[in-house]
Design a protein around this motif. Structure first.
Motif, PDB file in Angstrom:
ATOM      1  N   THR A 181       0.836  -1.209   0.000  1.00 57.01           N
ATOM      2  CA  THR A 181       0.000   0.000   0.000  1.00 57.01           C
ATOM      3  C   THR A 181       0.869   1.257   0.000  1.00 57.01           C
ATOM      4  N   GLN A 184       2.397   1.818  -3.407  1.00 54.97           N
ATOM      5  CA  GLN A 184       1.384   2.340  -4.342  1.00 54.97           C
ATOM      6  C   GLN A 184       1.108   3.813  -4.086  1.00 54.97           C
ATOM      7  N   LYS A 185       0.940   4.177  -2.817  1.00 57.53           N
ATOM      8  CA  LYS A 185       0.628   5.570  -2.480  1.00 57.53           C
ATOM      9  C   LYS A 185       1.737   6.523  -2.919  1.00 57.53           C
ATOM     10  N   THR A 187       3.716   5.975  -5.402  1.00 54.92           N
ATOM     11  CA  THR A 187       4.007   5.671  -6.823  1.00 54.92           C
ATOM     12  C   THR A 187       5.473   5.289  -7.006  1.00 54.92           C
ATOM     13  N   ALA A 188       5.924   4.398  -6.120  1.00 57.74           N
ATOM     14  CA  ALA A 188       7.307   3.907  -6.171  1.00 57.74           C
ATOM     15  C   ALA A 188       7.336   2.541  -6.854  1.00 57.74           C
ATOM     16  N   ARG A 189       8.521   2.159  -7.319  1.00 59.95           N
ATOM     17  CA  ARG A 189       8.655   0.859  -7.990  1.00 59.95           C
ATOM     18  C   ARG A 189       8.916  -0.261  -7.002  1.00 59.95           C
ATOM     19  N   ALA A 194      10.374   3.633  -2.256  1.00 57.67           N
ATOM     20  CA  ALA A 194       9.337   4.194  -1.379  1.00 57.67           C
ATOM     21  C   ALA A 194       9.972   4.849  -0.153  1.00 57.67           C
TER      22      ALA A 194
END
Length: 204
Positions: A181, A184-185, A187-189, A194
């Motif tokens: 999660t 995704q928040k 927008t990392a690979r 992240a």
């Protein structure tokens, strides 16, 4: 008329702390009565020396300046807190204000500007570096929940999901979900990216 303003400096780099103390000591109404190098020494020093204003660096061993600010806000609510940072990260500004800080300035601000900020917070004002304020507004709020932040912070050293689960007392599936999660928040690979993004924003 106000008497001498008693200051506490919390900064882990001795040269920076001593230079700051010397500069502030040149002000006719300032007295640096305590200096500490660790965040977890701030509260005791503030109590012992009856300080009016605490100037806190963010990055310190033992406890961050932001956590120390929150502790002072709880235990000594009349004490004014100025947070100083080398890192102009918008997320730090938001977290510092939520922790009860009264001012947030970058360390390379002129000494006169810092002295003015100290006097202003004693008069009940809030002082925020304008560039950081603008950046914080454009960046928006931290999208991570407290738990996602905990997991991401723990993952920064490259720990496996099993190690994270054991350290945080969670199941591996829960750890995986929090990491997924957060990735995704932001927008990392991957988790490493992240962590980097969250640190750059001051969200960790």
């Amino acid at each position: 008329m106000r008497g001498m303003i008693r200051l506490l400096l919390a900064e882990d780099q001795a040269m920076v702390r001593e230079a700051l103390a010397a500069l502030l000591g040149l002000e006719p109404d300032f007295e640096v009565v305590a200096q500490v190098a660790r965040g977890d020494e701030v509260l005791a020093a503030a109590r012992t020396h009856s300080v009016d204003v605490a100037l806190l660096d963010i990055e310190m061993p033992g406890m961050t300046g932001i956590d120390a600010a929150a502790q002072l806000h709880r235990e000594l609510p009349a004490l004014k807190v100025v947070v100083l940072t080398t890192f102009g990260r918008p997320g730090y500004l938001r977290r510092a204000m939520e922790s009860g800080a009264h001012a947030f300035l970058v360390k390379d601000a002129p000494a006169a500007q810092l002295a003015t900020a100290v006097r202003k917070v004693l008069d009940g004002e809030r002082v925020i570096d304008p560039t950081l304020a603008a950046a914080a507004l454009s960046d928006g709020a931290n999208p991570l929940t407290d738990r996602e932040r905990d997991v991401l912070r723990a993952a920064a050293d490259g720990s496996t999901n099993a190690e994270l689960a054991a350290a945080l007392h969670l199941s591996q599936g829960t750890v995986r979900n929090y990491l997924s999660t957060a990735i995704q928040k932001l927008t990392a690979r991957n988790r490493a990216e992240a962590v980097r993004i969250a640190r750059e924003k001051g969200w960790l």
